[in-house]
Design a protein around this motif. Structure first.
Motif, mmCIF file in Angstrom:
data_model
loop_
_atom_site.group_PDB
_atom_site.id
_atom_site.type_symbol
_atom_site.label_atom_id
_atom_site.label_comp_id
_atom_site.label_asym_id
_atom_site.label_seq_id
_atom_site.Cartn_x
_atom_site.Cartn_y
_atom_site.Cartn_z
ATOM 1 N N THR A 68 1.043 -1.087 0.058
ATOM 2 C CA THR A 68 0.503 -0.036 0.304
ATOM 3 C C THR A 68 0.876 1.344 0.261
ATOM 4 N N LEU A 69 1.797 1.595 0.981
ATOM 5 C CA LEU A 69 2.530 2.531 0.251
ATOM 6 C C LEU A 69 3.194 2.502 -0.298
ATOM 7 N N ILE A 70 4.162 1.504 -1.038
ATOM 8 C CA ILE A 70 4.969 1.806 -2.038
ATOM 9 C C ILE A 70 3.332 2.242 -3.167
ATOM 10 N N GLU A 71 2.389 2.440 -3.002
ATOM 11 C CA GLU A 71 1.274 2.608 -4.609
ATOM 12 C C GLU A 71 0.946 3.663 -4.098
ATOM 13 N N ASP A 72 1.143 4.202 -2.604
ATOM 14 C CA ASP A 72 0.494 5.629 -2.414
ATOM 15 C C ASP A 72 1.821 6.494 -2.429
ATOM 16 N N ALA A 73 2.965 6.386 -2.264
ATOM 17 C CA ALA A 73 4.781 7.083 -2.082
ATOM 18 C C ALA A 73 4.541 8.481 -3.658
ATOM 19 N N ARG A 74 4.809 9.460 -2.808
ATOM 20 C CA ARG A 74 5.156 10.288 -4.038
ATOM 21 C C ARG A 74 6.447 10.532 -4.468
ATOM 22 N N GLY A 75 7.288 10.256 -3.826
ATOM 23 C CA GLY A 75 9.028 10.267 -3.479
ATOM 24 C C GLY A 75 9.355 9.871 -4.598
ATOM 25 N N ASP A 76 10.784 10.122 -4.614
ATOM 26 C CA ASP A 76 11.426 9.076 -6.204
ATOM 27 C C ASP A 76 12.577 8.825 -5.241
ATOM 28 N N TYR A 77 12.350 8.639 -3.992
ATOM 29 C CA TYR A 77 13.153 7.100 -3.734
ATOM 30 C C TYR A 77 12.429 6.603 -2.081
ATOM 31 N N LEU A 78 12.594 5.565 -2.246
ATOM 32 C CA LEU A 78 11.686 4.866 -0.823
ATOM 33 C C LEU A 78 12.645 3.994 -0.044
ATOM 34 N N TRP A 79 12.042 4.202 1.441
ATOM 35 C CA TRP A 79 12.908 4.240 2.191
ATOM 36 C C TRP A 79 11.881 3.675 3.419
ATOM 37 N N PHE A 80 11.528 2.184 3.751
ATOM 38 C CA PHE A 80 10.580 1.617 4.614
ATOM 39 C C PHE A 80 11.777 2.141 6.068
ATOM 40 N N LEU A 81 10.772 1.950 7.858
ATOM 41 C CA LEU A 81 11.475 2.469 8.358
ATOM 42 C C LEU A 81 10.009 1.073 9.409
ATOM 43 N N ASP A 82 10.225 0.915 10.086
ATOM 44 C CA ASP A 82 8.896 -0.210 10.984
ATOM 45 C C ASP A 82 9.234 0.520 11.965
ATOM 46 N N SER A 83 7.951 0.992 12.365
ATOM 47 C CA SER A 83 7.457 1.808 13.747
ATOM 48 C C SER A 83 8.172 1.653 14.720
ATOM 49 N N ASP A 84 8.495 -0.128 15.124
ATOM 50 C CA ASP A 84 8.474 -0.385 16.377
ATOM 51 C C ASP A 84 10.331 0.394 16.279
ATOM 52 N N ASP A 85 11.551 0.850 15.066
ATOM 53 C CA ASP A 85 12.286 1.521 14.940
ATOM 54 C C ASP A 85 13.158 2.513 15.275
ATOM 55 N N SER A 86 14.016 3.951 14.846
ATOM 56 C CA SER A 86 14.184 4.522 14.703
ATOM 57 C C SER A 86 14.949 4.715 13.986
ATOM 58 N N LEU A 87 15.293 5.997 13.000
ATOM 59 C CA LEU A 87 16.605 6.826 12.170
ATOM 60 C C LEU A 87 17.763 7.956 13.680
ATOM 61 N N ARG A 88 19.155 6.930 12.975
ATOM 62 C CA ARG A 88 19.898 8.091 13.884
ATOM 63 C C ARG A 88 20.241 9.165 13.114
ATOM 64 N N PRO A 89 20.137 9.864 14.145
ATOM 65 C CA PRO A 89 20.777 11.413 13.793
ATOM 66 C C PRO A 89 21.856 11.559 12.436
ATOM 67 N N GLY A 90 20.801 12.221 11.651
ATOM 68 C CA GLY A 90 22.000 12.720 10.135
ATOM 69 C C GLY A 90 21.457 11.253 9.285
ATOM 70 N N ALA A 91 20.885 10.809 9.161
ATOM 71 C CA ALA A 91 20.812 9.405 8.813
ATOM 72 C C ALA A 91 20.022 9.732 7.223
ATOM 73 N N ILE A 92 19.028 11.189 7.282
ATOM 74 C CA ILE A 92 18.099 11.795 6.388
ATOM 75 C C ILE A 92 19.658 11.843 5.049
ATOM 76 N N ALA A 93 19.782 13.265 6.321
ATOM 77 C CA ALA A 93 20.860 13.923 5.288
ATOM 78 C C ALA A 93 22.298 13.138 4.433
ATOM 79 N N ALA A 94 22.498 11.960 5.626
ATOM 80 C CA ALA A 94 23.572 11.200 5.000
ATOM 81 C C ALA A 94 22.912 10.594 3.083
ATOM 82 N N VAL A 95 21.803 10.184 3.878
ATOM 83 C CA VAL A 95 20.783 9.622 2.306
ATOM 84 C C VAL A 95 21.078 10.983 0.913
ATOM 85 N N ALA A 96 20.621 11.455 1.772
ATOM 86 C CA ALA A 96 20.529 13.084 0.936
ATOM 87 C C ALA A 96 21.395 13.699 0.009
#
Length: 327
Positions: A68-96
């Protein structure tokens, strides 16, 4: 999200504390019966331009939710994050930064488990890789098939690539096929997310509870047909063939160990030996290299631990030798 009210706030905070306006956050409520939806709505109200909530009227499982998320996403890149996990500081900047410098088809990253760094790629880091065999082999050889350590261009997710609905170990079915599609790849060595181990998770129940025959059948059959994908390629993909065969063989050895340790002499009406034989048939059918030939390759390469694990599991599928009659 499903039954994650104890973890969702930390998860969403870890994303939205570092997400700029170019990041869309999709939350799929998979019919969660707890207070998760109220937490998600608070974030949607606070960040209306970035956060969208999608609702399943009933619980459909992780695979269907990701689809469902794949079909609704509008971004150029897709990243799944399980809702009991968390991103480390600076993660999005590193990918960007990787997207800005290289715009690869696929990006990978490492993660932390129990505060220890874990590698998710057996290959070169921080390099733009364009050898498809090197890319797919490095991902498969890591044996970390998790979807949440891959960030993929949307166009890799064509209509014929989706998570298998109703099955567990859905990542193992999808990740090698996703890797095979990538023409370019960059792996970020630093851990970009924290993986949480919790008692109520699907994997915790499978690994620590009674032997779940159907769940392990899902794992055993996850890569059925992958050899056909390799055969359709013009390149030989020799390293990928070995890496995926090794992954399947080691999972087979783990399944055999779980069957042996099970307290039940018969599991769902089948003897342990019959179950082991069934899993061998299913998993060897999916392996590009037959198990006996693979064990020979282990010996030639000096990989004695893998050789012992596979030979021990295979020995339990051989019929016992008949006792010779005395004259």
């Amino acid at each position: 999200m499903y039954k994650v009210e104890d973890y969702l706030d930390e998860c969403l905070r870890s994303v939205l504390d570092q997400a700029n306006a170019g990041v869309e956050v999709l939350i799929c409520d998979d019919g969660s019966p707890d207070g998760s939806i109220e937490i998600a709505r608070r974030y949607a109200d606070r960040f209306p331009a970035q956060v969208r909530i999608i609702n399943h009227t009933e619980n459909r499982g992780l695979a269907a939710t990701r689809n469902t998320l794949i079909e609704d996403a509008r971004g150029d890149y897709l990243w799944f994050l399980d809702s009991d996990d968390s991103l480390r500081p600076g993660a999005i900047a590193a990918v960007a930064a990787v997207v800005r410098d290289h715009a690869p088809d696929l990006i990978g990253c490492n993660y932390r488990k129990r505060r220890l760094p874990k590698s998710a790629f057996a290959g070169r880091n921080y390099r733009l890789l364009t050898d498809r065999d090197e890319i797919a082999a490095g991902i498969c050889a890591s044996r970390k098939m998790y979807a949440w350590v891959r960030i993929a261009k949307r166009e890799l997710w064509t209509d014929d690539l989706r998570f298998p609905v109703g099955k567990v170990f859905e990542d193992a079915a999808v990740t090698p096929r996703l890797a095979l599609r990538a023409r370019s790849y960059v792996h970020i060595r630093r851990p970009l997310l924290d993986y949480r181990i919790r008692a109520g998770s699907i994997l915790s129940r499978i690994r620590s509870g009674p032997f779940d025959v159907q769940a392990h059948r899902d794992l055993a059959g996850a890569l059925e047909g992958f050899t056909d994908c390799l055969e359709r390629e013009s390149e030989p993909f020799a390293r990928t063939r070995f890496a995926i065969s090794h992954f399947i063989a080691m999972e087979f050895a783990k399944i055999v160990g779980r069957i042996e340790r099970s307290a039940e002499p018969g599991i769902e009406g089948a003897s342990k030996s019959d179950l082991i034989a069934e899993f061998k048939t299913i998993m060897e059918r999916s392996s590009p290299i037959p198990f006996d030939a693979l064990s020979e390759q282990y010996l030639q390469a000096g990989r004695l631990i893998a050789w012992r694990q596979l030979r021990r599991a295979l020995a339990l599928t051989d019929p016992p030798e008949a006792t010779p009659r005395s004259s």
